[in-house]
Scaffold this motif. Structure first.
Motif, PDB file in Angstrom:
ATOM      1  N   UNK A 118       0.847  -1.184   0.000  1.00 20.93           N
ATOM      2  CA  UNK A 118       0.000   0.000   0.000  1.00 20.93           C
ATOM      3  C   UNK A 118       0.883   1.233   0.000  1.00 20.93           C
ATOM      4  N   UNK A 119       0.342   2.340  -0.460  1.00 21.96           N
ATOM      5  CA  UNK A 119       1.147   3.556  -0.559  1.00 21.96           C
ATOM      6  C   UNK A 119       1.613   4.061   0.805  1.00 21.96           C
ATOM      7  N   UNK A 120       0.795   3.968   1.829  1.00 20.53           N
ATOM      8  CA  UNK A 120       1.189   4.431   3.159  1.00 20.53           C
ATOM      9  C   UNK A 120       2.330   3.610   3.736  1.00 20.53           C
ATOM     10  N   UNK A 121       2.184   2.289   3.693  1.00 13.23           N
ATOM     11  CA  UNK A 121       3.236   1.414   4.200  1.00 13.23           C
ATOM     12  C   UNK A 121       4.516   1.538   3.412  1.00 13.23           C
ATOM     13  N   UNK A 122       4.377   1.657   2.093  1.00 14.10           N
ATOM     14  CA  UNK A 122       5.553   1.805   1.238  1.00 14.10           C
ATOM     15  C   UNK A 122       6.286   3.104   1.579  1.00 14.10           C
ATOM     16  N   UNK A 123       5.543   4.194   1.720  1.00 13.33           N
ATOM     17  CA  UNK A 123       6.162   5.488   2.025  1.00 13.33           C
ATOM     18  C   UNK A 123       6.861   5.466   3.380  1.00 13.33           C
ATOM     19  N   UNK A 124       6.285   4.750   4.348  1.00 10.12           N
ATOM     20  CA  UNK A 124       6.897   4.673   5.674  1.00 10.12           C
ATOM     21  C   UNK A 124       8.228   3.926   5.635  1.00 10.12           C
ATOM     22  N   UNK A 151      16.346  -8.327  -7.386  1.00 16.60           N
ATOM     23  CA  UNK A 151      15.409  -8.192  -8.503  1.00 16.60           C
ATOM     24  C   UNK A 151      13.932  -8.265  -8.094  1.00 16.60           C
ATOM     25  N   UNK A 152      13.597  -7.675  -6.985  1.00 17.82           N
ATOM     26  CA  UNK A 152      12.223  -7.677  -6.483  1.00 17.82           C
ATOM     27  C   UNK A 152      11.345  -6.818  -7.388  1.00 17.82           C
ATOM     28  N   UNK A 153      10.148  -7.291  -7.630  1.00 19.46           N
ATOM     29  CA  UNK A 153       9.140  -6.524  -8.353  1.00 19.46           C
ATOM     30  C   UNK A 153       8.171  -5.974  -7.305  1.00 19.46           C
ATOM     31  N   UNK A 154       8.024  -4.661  -7.270  1.00 20.25           N
ATOM     32  CA  UNK A 154       7.207  -3.995  -6.256  1.00 20.25           C
ATOM     33  C   UNK A 154       6.011  -3.335  -6.938  1.00 20.25           C
ATOM     34  N   UNK A 155       4.810  -3.663  -6.470  1.00 19.48           N
ATOM     35  CA  UNK A 155       3.595  -2.995  -6.937  1.00 19.48           C
ATOM     36  C   UNK A 155       3.069  -2.159  -5.780  1.00 19.48           C
ATOM     37  N   UNK A 156       2.891  -0.874  -6.020  1.00 20.75           N
ATOM     38  CA  UNK A 156       2.364   0.024  -4.992  1.00 20.75           C
ATOM     39  C   UNK A 156       0.916   0.347  -5.347  1.00 20.75           C
ATOM     40  N   UNK A 157       0.005   0.007  -4.438  1.00 18.21           N
ATOM     41  CA  UNK A 157      -1.403   0.358  -4.596  1.00 18.21           C
ATOM     42  C   UNK A 157      -1.571   1.763  -4.041  1.00 18.21           C
ATOM     43  N   UNK A 158      -1.704   2.727  -4.928  1.00 22.94           N
ATOM     44  CA  UNK A 158      -1.720   4.139  -4.562  1.00 22.94           C
ATOM     45  C   UNK A 158      -3.153   4.657  -4.492  1.00 22.94           C
ATOM     46  N   UNK A 159      -3.735   4.614  -3.280  1.00 19.93           N
ATOM     47  CA  UNK A 159      -5.097   5.140  -3.111  1.00 19.93           C
ATOM     48  C   UNK A 159      -5.108   6.489  -2.392  1.00 19.93           C
ATOM     49  N   UNK A 160      -3.922   7.019  -2.104  1.00 17.79           N
ATOM     50  CA  UNK A 160      -3.836   8.339  -1.494  1.00 17.79           C
ATOM     51  C   UNK A 160      -4.301   8.394  -0.059  1.00 17.79           C
ATOM     52  N   UNK A 161      -4.239   7.246   0.634  1.00 17.64           N
ATOM     53  CA  UNK A 161      -4.642   7.264   2.043  1.00 17.64           C
ATOM     54  C   UNK A 161      -4.028   6.090   2.805  1.00 17.64           C
ATOM     55  N   UNK A 162      -4.009   6.241   4.102  1.00 26.38           N
ATOM     56  CA  UNK A 162      -3.621   5.138   4.978  1.00 26.38           C
ATOM     57  C   UNK A 162      -4.872   4.271   5.116  1.00 26.38           C
ATOM     58  N   UNK A 163      -5.037   3.347   4.185  1.00 25.03           N
ATOM     59  CA  UNK A 163      -6.284   2.608   4.043  1.00 25.03           C
ATOM     60  C   UNK A 163      -6.708   1.809   5.271  1.00 25.03           C
ATOM     61  N   UNK A 164      -5.795   1.055   5.871  1.00 33.60           N
ATOM     62  CA  UNK A 164      -6.173   0.255   7.035  1.00 33.60           C
ATOM     63  C   UNK A 164      -6.547   1.150   8.211  1.00 33.60           C
TER      64      UNK A 164
END
Length: 167
Positions: free
Chosen positions: A21-27, A41-54
């Motif tokens: 998630x974007x919040x966890x990734x940013x932290x 060689x990690x592939x990282x997908x960031x789900x960017x919803x613009x909020x701390x979803x949990x």
């Protein structure tokens, strides 16, 4: 992301994909520097919803109007490129399939920043939702309406109705 780092180090021959998630990734943005430094060689997908979803959903489930859960994110694809790995930002559903193929084909670390709907619930509905959470969401909805945030309640409802139940 820390789990993905550890897994990739102990299983170097396997493809590791990190869904963040974007919040966890940013932290844990410093972890991205570790990926580059260690050439993982990690592939990282960031789900960017613009909020701390949990945090947002926990506050709503407790009957609270969310407080300090909105984020002003950078383009994480650009951030990835700035620190030395492949990065791309996707904001339209029609771009996603090609972007995922390109992302997974990268020989080294790669980050795909995917813009998602901000009001979509972060956990799927369950038949085992606690009565407290149901009451909390009802209290949140009432409080949000009283605070002039009825559009947020409506958006949350509309974005979380399964497609097969829509007329």
């Amino acid at each position: 992301m820390p789990s993905a780092l550890g897994l990739q180090k102990c299983q170097p021959g396997r493809q590791v994909i990190c869904l963040a998630g974007d919040g966890g990734f940013a932290m844990l943005l410093g972890e991205l520097l570790t990926v580059v430094q260690e050439k993982l060689p990690i592939k990282i997908a960031v789900y960017d919803n613009g909020k701390l979803g949990f945090i947002d959903i926990e506050q709503k489930a407790a009957g609270l109007v969310p407080f300090y859960t909105d984020l002003q994110n950078p383009d994480f694809g650009e951030v990835a490129r700035a620190v030395g790995l492949w990065g791309q930002h996707v904001s339209k559903a029609g771009q996603l399939e090609d972007a995922v193929h390109t992302w997974l084909a990268q020989p080294g670390p790669a980050l795909l920043d995917v813009k998602v709907k901000p009001m979509q619930l972060v956990t799927p509905p369950s038949p085992f939702v606690s009565p407290e959470a149901v009451v909390g969401m009802a209290v949140y909805s009432a409080r949000a309406m009283l605070h002039g945030k009825g559009h947020d309640v409506w958006e949350m409802i509309v974005e979380n109705i399964p497609e097969h139940t829509k007329g």
